[in-house]
Scaffold this active site. Structure first.
Site: not given
Length: 264
Positions: A128, A231, A233
């Site tokens: 990001c 993102h 994750e």
């Protein structure tokens, strides 16, 4: 212990929190922290994860005592987390009313850290804000706000939805990123950003775009320098329709392992 068995040591640059509410118990202090999903995502690869506290030339730890080069020498790879907008002064523009919170101190530290890892040929993955930082470090620029800057009419950041907001992803045909996902016909990713790349930096190429043409992944011409606008994750069991973060993570880890085998 044999060198081949050594666990990789991956550094994560910190997020910052200043001017905390009194109930936090840190009056007039600054917190540097890792978001749990990011740390656990990287740890799922079997690597050890450490946060890299900022080196502040004007603080208690002087740059002459410890530098970003020491981190680049000691660690096997760097991941740049998301967070605040990058101060547009870093890419030669004046702040506009479209800008959200910035942290110039963090910008300076992470740009120095990024360049130190690139200089020694160790892999860097930007997430990001981290992707945007990679672009700025290579001389590129950003839209201070995608909609306000005329880049798109689509909202890429909806606070009420946060990581539940998503969009389709178009991969560069026969590109590096596409090679990590050969069986994915209709990739989708989350979207939690209001800024994006305007002018691509020197030595970078775009590997993926959103459906409205915003750069979503960049990669450097040399070594492993990769940034993604989403993102990965957050692409967990809640969102099985989103692009798995595993191939991307393991490509980064393999680059770190190859660099370690080549001489640390």
């Amino acid at each position: 212990m044999a060198n081949a068995a050594r666990k990789l040591l991956i550094g994560l640059s910190p997020r910052m929190m200043r001017n905390l509410p009194p109930e936090y118990g840190f009056r007039n202090k600054t917190l540097q922290y890792l978001e749990q999903s990011m740390a656990h995502w990287v740890m799922s690869s079997g690597a050890l994860v450490v946060m890299i506290p900022t080196v502040d030339a004007e603080g208690a730890v002087q740059a002459s005592d410890l530098s970003v080069r020491d981190y680049a020498g000691a660690l096997d790879g760097l991941i740049l987390q998301g967070g605040a907008d990058i101060d547009p002064v870093a890419y030669g523009e004046r702040p506009s009313e479209l800008l959200m919170a910035t942290d110039p101190d963090r910008d300076r530290f992470e740009l120095s850290l990024l360049r130190a890892f690139i200089d020694v040929g160790k892999p860097v993955l930007g997430v990001c804000r981290g992707m945007q930082l990679i672009n700025v470090a290579h001389g590129g620029s950003l839209y201070q706000d995608l909609v306000g800057g005329g880049a798109t009419r689509a909202q890429h950041y909806i606070p009420a939805q946060y990581d539940e907001h998503k969009h389709a992803l178009r991969l560069r045909e026969d590109g590096w990123l596409a090679s990590l996902y050969p069986q994915v016909a209709q990739p989708q990713v989350n979207s939690i950003h209001h800024q994006g790349i305007k002018q691509i930096g020197d030595g970078l190429q775009v590997e993926a775009w959103s459906e409205d043409g915003i750069a979503e992944c960049v990669r450097g011409d040399e070594g492993f320098v990769v940034g993604v606008q989403w993102h990965p994750e957050f692409h967990d069991h809640r969102f099985p329709e989103l692009l798995s973060g595993r191939p991307l993570l393991m490509a980064f880890i393999e680059a770190a392992r190859q660099r370690e085998r080549a001489g640390g």
